[in-house]
Design a protein around this motif. Structure first.
Motif, PDB file in Angstrom:
ATOM      1  N   PRO A 240      43.170 -12.700   2.619  1.00 41.13           N
ATOM      2  CA  PRO A 240      42.838 -11.365   1.893  1.00 41.13           C
ATOM      3  C   PRO A 240      42.244 -11.380   0.361  1.00 41.13           C
ATOM      4  O   PRO A 240      42.773 -12.315  -0.181  1.00 41.13           O
ATOM      5  CB  PRO A 240      44.223 -10.602   1.754  1.00 41.13           C
ATOM      6  CG  PRO A 240      44.814 -11.170   3.222  1.00 41.13           C
ATOM      7  CD  PRO A 240      44.156 -12.703   3.104  1.00 41.13           C
ATOM      8  N   ASP A 241      41.121 -10.822   0.285  1.00 40.65           N
ATOM      9  CA  ASP A 241      40.541 -10.792  -1.268  1.00 40.65           C
ATOM     10  C   ASP A 241      39.641 -11.730  -1.675  1.00 40.65           C
ATOM     11  O   ASP A 241      39.001 -11.905  -2.548  1.00 40.65           O
ATOM     12  CB  ASP A 241      41.591 -10.652  -2.457  1.00 40.65           C
ATOM     13  CG  ASP A 241      42.716  -9.524  -2.304  1.00 40.65           C
ATOM     14  OD1 ASP A 241      42.192  -8.503  -1.702  1.00 40.65           O
ATOM     15  OD2 ASP A 241      43.929  -9.744  -2.904  1.00 40.65           O
ATOM     16  N   ALA A 242      39.284 -12.700  -0.611  1.00 41.69           N
ATOM     17  CA  ALA A 242      38.495 -13.874  -0.819  1.00 41.69           C
ATOM     18  C   ALA A 242      36.994 -12.983  -0.441  1.00 41.69           C
ATOM     19  O   ALA A 242      36.730 -12.639   0.378  1.00 41.69           O
ATOM     20  CB  ALA A 242      38.602 -15.038  -0.037  1.00 41.69           C
ATOM     21  N   THR A 243      36.239 -13.037  -1.556  1.00 37.31           N
ATOM     22  CA  THR A 243      34.858 -12.280  -1.165  1.00 37.31           C
ATOM     23  C   THR A 243      33.957 -13.296  -2.046  1.00 37.31           C
ATOM     24  O   THR A 243      32.803 -13.466  -1.544  1.00 37.31           O
ATOM     25  CB  THR A 243      34.743 -10.876  -1.911  1.00 37.31           C
ATOM     26  OG1 THR A 243      35.351 -10.931  -3.077  1.00 37.31           O
ATOM     27  CG2 THR A 243      35.381  -9.877  -1.046  1.00 37.31           C
ATOM     28  N   THR A 244      34.350 -13.754  -3.159  1.00 37.07           N
ATOM     29  CA  THR A 244      33.309 -14.728  -3.996  1.00 37.07           C
ATOM     30  C   THR A 244      33.451 -16.196  -3.250  1.00 37.07           C
ATOM     31  O   THR A 244      34.431 -16.778  -2.932  1.00 37.07           O
ATOM     32  CB  THR A 244      33.773 -14.765  -5.487  1.00 37.07           C
ATOM     33  OG1 THR A 244      34.233 -13.579  -5.905  1.00 37.07           O
ATOM     34  CG2 THR A 244      32.683 -15.677  -6.257  1.00 37.07           C
ATOM     35  N   ALA A 245      32.041 -16.600  -2.840  1.00 38.23           N
ATOM     36  CA  ALA A 245      31.752 -17.867  -2.374  1.00 38.23           C
ATOM     37  C   ALA A 245      30.632 -18.612  -2.686  1.00 38.23           C
ATOM     38  O   ALA A 245      29.776 -17.790  -3.128  1.00 38.23           O
ATOM     39  CB  ALA A 245      32.026 -17.479  -0.663  1.00 38.23           C
ATOM     40  N   ASP A 246      30.745 -20.011  -2.365  1.00 38.84           N
ATOM     41  CA  ASP A 246      29.318 -20.577  -2.601  1.00 38.84           C
ATOM     42  C   ASP A 246      28.371 -20.408  -1.371  1.00 38.84           C
ATOM     43  O   ASP A 246      27.288 -20.332  -1.644  1.00 38.84           O
ATOM     44  CB  ASP A 246      29.831 -22.211  -2.790  1.00 38.84           C
ATOM     45  CG  ASP A 246      30.266 -22.532  -3.994  1.00 38.84           C
ATOM     46  OD1 ASP A 246      30.471 -21.563  -4.797  1.00 38.84           O
ATOM     47  OD2 ASP A 246      30.939 -23.616  -3.890  1.00 38.84           O
ATOM     48  N   SER A 247      28.804 -20.366  -0.273  1.00 34.83           N
ATOM     49  CA  SER A 247      28.058 -19.978   0.933  1.00 34.83           C
ATOM     50  C   SER A 247      28.624 -19.031   1.777  1.00 34.83           C
ATOM     51  O   SER A 247      29.967 -18.966   1.849  1.00 34.83           O
ATOM     52  CB  SER A 247      27.647 -21.393   1.501  1.00 34.83           C
ATOM     53  OG  SER A 247      28.800 -21.991   1.783  1.00 34.83           O
ATOM     54  N   ALA A 248      27.848 -18.438   2.687  1.00 33.84           N
ATOM     55  CA  ALA A 248      28.321 -17.490   3.845  1.00 33.84           C
ATOM     56  C   ALA A 248      27.671 -17.640   5.102  1.00 33.84           C
ATOM     57  O   ALA A 248      26.270 -18.053   5.188  1.00 33.84           O
ATOM     58  CB  ALA A 248      28.432 -16.062   3.222  1.00 33.84           C
ATOM     59  N   LEU A 249      27.985 -17.286   6.102  1.00 32.12           N
ATOM     60  CA  LEU A 249      27.531 -17.111   7.322  1.00 32.12           C
ATOM     61  C   LEU A 249      27.873 -15.901   7.945  1.00 32.12           C
ATOM     62  O   LEU A 249      29.137 -15.653   8.125  1.00 32.12           O
ATOM     63  CB  LEU A 249      27.684 -18.563   8.280  1.00 32.12           C
ATOM     64  CG  LEU A 249      27.252 -18.194   9.885  1.00 32.12           C
ATOM     65  CD1 LEU A 249      25.707 -18.326   9.765  1.00 32.12           C
ATOM     66  CD2 LEU A 249      27.578 -19.417  10.481  1.00 32.12           C
ATOM     67  N   LEU A 250      26.663 -15.201   8.374  1.00 32.90           N
ATOM     68  CA  LEU A 250      26.977 -13.619   9.174  1.00 32.90           C
ATOM     69  C   LEU A 250      26.744 -13.865  10.793  1.00 32.90           C
ATOM     70  O   LEU A 250      25.532 -13.974  10.994  1.00 32.90           O
ATOM     71  CB  LEU A 250      26.350 -12.478   8.398  1.00 32.90           C
ATOM     72  CG  LEU A 250      26.246 -11.196   8.973  1.00 32.90           C
ATOM     73  CD1 LEU A 250      27.891 -10.761   9.071  1.00 32.90           C
ATOM     74  CD2 LEU A 250      25.395 -10.154   8.518  1.00 32.90           C
ATOM     75  N   VAL A 251      27.571 -13.780  11.455  1.00 30.87           N
ATOM     76  CA  VAL A 251      27.110 -13.972  12.856  1.00 30.87           C
ATOM     77  C   VAL A 251      27.281 -12.409  13.554  1.00 30.87           C
ATOM     78  O   VAL A 251      28.662 -11.882  13.281  1.00 30.87           O
ATOM     79  CB  VAL A 251      28.001 -14.907  13.658  1.00 30.87           C
ATOM     80  CG1 VAL A 251      27.633 -14.848  15.250  1.00 30.87           C
ATOM     81  CG2 VAL A 251      28.077 -16.272  13.068  1.00 30.87           C
TER      82      VAL A 251
END
Ligand code: GDP
Length: 360
Positions: A259-270
């Motif tokens: 929960p609350d993790a939204t900032t990231a170095d990379s992401a993948l949307l499937v």
């Protein structure tokens, strides 16, 4: 993504078993081999779908290490060769990654998983990831402290550590113990779908996600998190543009393993669903939204065609350790460790009451 799974400890074994079963039931064939390792014989006996390996028998005689994660580290170190031999043939040439699965708050998994990851890294060229389960907020101080040390070591050893917070994927009010079933089932489905993305495709197209995108997203290292949400797909393609945005938002904002993790170095949307229900415009819009939310320029996207009347979104975050939840957790773990080090309380002294006399 074809994976080999090794569960360490009770949570690790249970979750590995669930993942192997989900993959087999769905016919995805992403799980290439599954092994459960434990110092507690009774925990291994309850598993049916995975191979099992007892460790530390000479030290603890099959009774487990309790919540002593230093002992968990020691028994894994002593019996590491046996575990690696047991893996021979399971990490086939087909596996694209190994996942070591463990509850980080206990003993065998908490202490043993980082050792195992370390040794696997020496042997295999494929990425070695950890899937770590964080204790819920109400679990005791010892669990928090254990998990803090285990996580710290895993972050050093693993190519990426996918975290599932035990508070994240069950209903409010349910006790942690009765929630294990629910949580394990959800982990199996969500992580199982991530493994299957790019494996069990019912249609091929440029936009179909493949395993290299999962691996590239996790290349950021550090902490990874996974979000998931679904909605009924509409017959109307315009509505499905809105639905795609909506499932992507829910997956990141309310359906995440951390929960609350939204900032990231990379992401993948499937985006998963019937090919005709997945709108290109919706996927692209959701992907751009995810770039803004995660503040990452490295957001990949892809489809997971499947025969379903729902639209689903899986959001994988890489390099998500800057989240408030991780900060809060590490703080709790440090406090618990400091309290331990402050020394054992003299309980007799605490209860000393001058108004009462001792019996003798
Ligand atoms: P070990 O056998 O010594 O490695 O210890 P456990 O695996 O029991 O680790 C304890 C931690 O894992 C605690 O935070 C528990 O809440 C959690 N845990 C234990 N079993 C399960 C399970 O089946 N599912 C989940 N999600 N968490 C579990």
């Amino acid at each position: 993504m074809k994976v080999a799974l090794i569960g360490v400890g009770q949570a690790g074994g249970n979750v590995t078993e669930r993942l192997a079963r989900f993959d087999a039931d769905m016919g995805f064939e992403a799980v290439q081999g599954a092994l459960a390792v434990n110092s507690a014989e009774a925990d291994l006996e309850s598993l049916q779908f995975v191979e099992t390996q007892l460790i530390g028998a000479d030290r603890v005689n099959g009774h487990g290490v309790g919540a002593d994660n230093e002992l968990g580290t020691e028994v894994m170190q002593s019996d590491i060769q046996q575990v690696l031999d047991g893996l021979d043939g399971r990490v086939t040439s087909k596996a694209e990654a190994v996942f070591v699965v463990a509850g980080l708050g206990g003993g065998t998994g908490s202490g043993g998983a980082p050792v195992l990851v370390h040794h696997l890294q020496q042997i295999y060229d494929i990425p070695v990831y950890a899937l770590g389960i964080l204790p819920g907020r109400n679990e005791g101080a010892l669990y928090q402290a254990n998990a803090g040390r285990s996580l710290k070591t895993l972050l050093r050893e693993a190519d990426s550590t996918l975290l599932i917070d035990n508070d994240a994927w069950h209903e409010q009010g349910e006790s942690i113990e009765s929630a294990f079933e629910t949580i394990n089932e959800r982990i199996a489905k969500r992580v199982g779908l991530l493994f299957a993305a790019g494996e069990a495709v019912n249609g091929v197209g440029e936009s179909v996600v493949d395993s290299s995108e999962v691996i590239n997203t996790l290349r950021a290292g550090g902490v990874a998190a996974l979000g998931y949400a679904t909605e009924v797909a509409s017959e109307d393609s315009g509505e499905n543009i809105t639905n795609t945005m909506s499932v992507a938002r829910q997956a990141l904002l309310t359906g995440t393993s951390l929960p609350d993790a939204t900032t990231a170095d990379s992401a993948l949307l499937v985006i998963a669903g019937r090919p005709d229900a997945i709108p290109r415009k919706g996927v692209e819009r959701a992907r751009r939204w995810l770039e803004d939310e995660t503040e990452s320029m490295q957001v990949r996207g892809g489809d997971f065609p499947m025969d379903s009347d729902r639209l689903g979104a899986l959001v994988l975050l890489g390099g998500a350790e800057r989240s408030d939840r991780i900060e809060a957790f590490m703080e709790r773990a440090r406090e618990a460790k400091d309290a331990q080090e402050a020394g054992a309380t003299d309980h007799a002294k605490e209860l000393a009451d001058d108004r009462l006399e001792n019996l003798f």
